[in-house]
Write a protein that holds these residues in place. Structure first.
Motif, short mmCIF file in Angstrom:
data_model
loop_
_atom_site.label_atom_id
_atom_site.label_comp_id
_atom_site.label_asym_id
_atom_site.label_seq_id
_atom_site.Cartn_x
_atom_site.Cartn_y
_atom_site.Cartn_z
N VAL A 165 0.88 -1.12 -0.01
CA VAL A 165 -0.14 -0.05 -0.02
C VAL A 165 1.03 1.18 0.03
CG1 VAL A 165 -1.68 1.42 1.35
CG2 VAL A 165 -2.05 -0.97 0.96
N VAL A 166 1.63 1.18 0.91
CA VAL A 166 2.71 2.37 1.13
C VAL A 166 3.54 2.68 -0.07
CG1 VAL A 166 4.67 3.59 2.30
CG2 VAL A 166 2.86 2.21 3.31
N LEU A 167 4.31 1.54 -0.82
CA LEU A 167 5.08 1.71 -1.89
C LEU A 167 4.21 1.80 -3.26
CD1 LEU A 167 7.38 -1.65 -1.40
CD2 LEU A 167 7.93 0.97 -1.31
N SER A 168 3.14 1.54 -3.18
CA SER A 168 2.31 1.90 -4.52
C SER A 168 1.70 3.16 -4.44
CB SER A 168 0.95 0.76 -4.70
OG SER A 168 0.14 0.82 -3.69
N ALA A 169 1.33 3.80 -3.37
CA ALA A 169 1.15 5.02 -3.17
C ALA A 169 2.18 6.03 -3.52
CB ALA A 169 0.40 5.42 -1.65
N ILE A 170 3.28 5.84 -2.80
CA ILE A 170 4.47 6.73 -3.45
C ILE A 170 4.98 6.42 -4.81
CG2 ILE A 170 7.02 6.66 -2.87
CD1 ILE A 170 6.36 5.78 0.08
N ILE A 171 4.95 5.33 -5.22
CA ILE A 171 5.43 5.13 -6.78
C ILE A 171 4.26 5.75 -7.55
CG2 ILE A 171 5.62 3.51 -8.67
CD1 ILE A 171 6.99 1.63 -6.48
N GLY A 172 3.03 5.52 -7.49
CA GLY A 172 2.03 6.12 -8.28
C GLY A 172 1.94 7.63 -8.28
N GLY A 173 2.41 8.22 -7.00
CA GLY A 173 2.39 9.77 -6.86
C GLY A 173 3.67 10.35 -7.60
N MET A 174 4.84 9.48 -7.43
CA MET A 174 6.12 10.21 -8.04
C MET A 174 5.78 9.96 -9.61
SD MET A 174 9.01 8.57 -5.66
CE MET A 174 9.81 7.83 -6.97
N LEU A 175 5.11 8.76 -9.97
CA LEU A 175 5.09 8.96 -11.47
C LEU A 175 4.01 9.89 -12.23
CD1 LEU A 175 5.45 4.89 -11.92
CD2 LEU A 175 7.13 6.61 -12.52
N PHE A 176 2.67 9.60 -11.51
CA PHE A 176 1.80 10.50 -12.08
C PHE A 176 1.11 11.40 -11.30
CE2 PHE A 176 1.79 6.15 -13.83
CZ PHE A 176 1.95 6.33 -15.22
N GLY A 177 1.85 11.76 -10.14
CA GLY A 177 1.07 12.88 -9.40
C GLY A 177 -0.07 12.67 -8.39
N VAL A 178 -1.16 13.19 -8.37
CA VAL A 178 -2.18 13.07 -7.42
C VAL A 178 -2.96 12.16 -8.01
CG1 VAL A 178 -4.29 14.05 -6.54
CG2 VAL A 178 -2.42 15.44 -6.43
N ILE A 179 -3.28 11.97 -9.11
CA ILE A 179 -4.09 11.17 -10.01
C ILE A 179 -3.33 9.65 -9.86
CG2 ILE A 179 -5.24 10.25 -12.15
CD1 ILE A 179 -6.25 12.97 -11.01
N GLY A 180 -2.04 9.54 -10.04
CA GLY A 180 -1.43 8.31 -9.64
C GLY A 180 -1.52 7.67 -8.49
N VAL A 196 -4.14 8.32 -6.45
CA VAL A 196 -5.29 7.82 -6.31
C VAL A 196 -5.62 6.68 -6.77
CG1 VAL A 196 -7.83 8.29 -6.83
CG2 VAL A 196 -6.10 10.31 -6.08
N ILE A 197 -5.06 6.22 -7.98
CA ILE A 197 -5.47 4.91 -8.70
C ILE A 197 -4.13 3.78 -8.21
CG2 ILE A 197 -6.50 5.95 -10.68
CD1 ILE A 197 -4.10 5.56 -12.42
N ALA A 198 -3.24 4.20 -7.51
CA ALA A 198 -2.21 3.21 -7.39
C ALA A 198 -2.72 2.06 -6.43
CB ALA A 198 -0.85 3.96 -6.59
N ILE A 199 -3.49 2.22 -5.54
CA ILE A 199 -3.92 1.00 -4.65
C ILE A 199 -4.70 0.04 -5.27
CG2 ILE A 199 -5.00 0.36 -2.35
CD1 ILE A 199 -3.41 2.92 -1.30
N PRO A 200 -5.88 0.80 -5.81
CA PRO A 200 -6.66 -0.25 -6.71
C PRO A 200 -6.00 -1.00 -7.86
CG PRO A 200 -7.90 1.83 -6.14
CD PRO A 200 -6.52 2.05 -5.80
N THR A 201 -5.13 -0.18 -8.65
CA THR A 201 -4.21 -1.03 -9.62
C THR A 201 -3.32 -2.18 -8.86
OG1 THR A 201 -4.10 1.09 -10.77
CG2 THR A 201 -2.78 -0.81 -11.16
N THR A 202 -2.76 -1.88 -7.55
CA THR A 202 -2.01 -2.89 -7.07
C THR A 202 -3.05 -4.09 -6.60
OG1 THR A 202 -0.51 -1.20 -6.31
CG2 THR A 202 -0.59 -3.16 -5.03
N ALA A 203 -4.26 -3.72 -6.08
CA ALA A 203 -5.04 -4.63 -5.75
C ALA A 203 -5.59 -5.64 -6.91
CB ALA A 203 -6.30 -3.94 -5.24
#
Length: 137
Positions: free
Chosen positions: A96-111, A113-120
């Protein structure tokens, strides 16, 4: 997300009543709740908005507000958020923590937001398709 936002706003409301912002605590708790719906940067925006009001009332209240929010952000990021997301989407806390950080770094706020459902979703595909296919061969 509703559970996380509720915990953040209630804790902020309680803190503001003790810190001396009781006249503004309900309105500021609502502002904190609205900002906390934004992953990664929402709690920082909430901290800035409450700290501005705190500094307007008394500089020591503003400093106490910043210290409170910094401590709460750490507690939220490493305890509350992973625990809630682990139970709701069945994703391990570290992911959860890693996906939120990676998603935020790659795509900002939208990344973020969608990082945890994508990981799931990726974990679900792995559990339901890849692992049974590997076991069968």
């Amino acid at each position: 997300m509703f559970v996380i936002v509720t915990v953040a706003s209630v804790c902020s409301f309680v803190f503001m009543n003790f810190a001396g912002l009781s006249a503004y605590s309900l309105a500021l708790a609502f502002v904190v709740a609205m900002f906390c719906f934004i992953p990664l940067v929402g709690s920082s925006l909430a901290m800035v908005s409450v700290a501005i009001v705190g500094f307007a009332v008394n500089p020591s209240i503003g400093i106490a507000t910043i210290i409170y929010f910094l401590i709460y952000q750490q507690f939220d990021a490493y305890v509350i958020y992973p625990t809630v997301m682990k139970r709701t989407v069945k994703v391990p806390g570290a992911l959860v923590v890693l996906s939120a950080i990676i998603g935020g770094m790659l795509f900002g706020v939208i990344g973020a937001v969608i990082a945890i459902p994508t990981t799931a979703g990726v974990l679900l595909l792995y559990r339901e398709i890849v692992r049974p296919a590997l076991d069968a061969s």
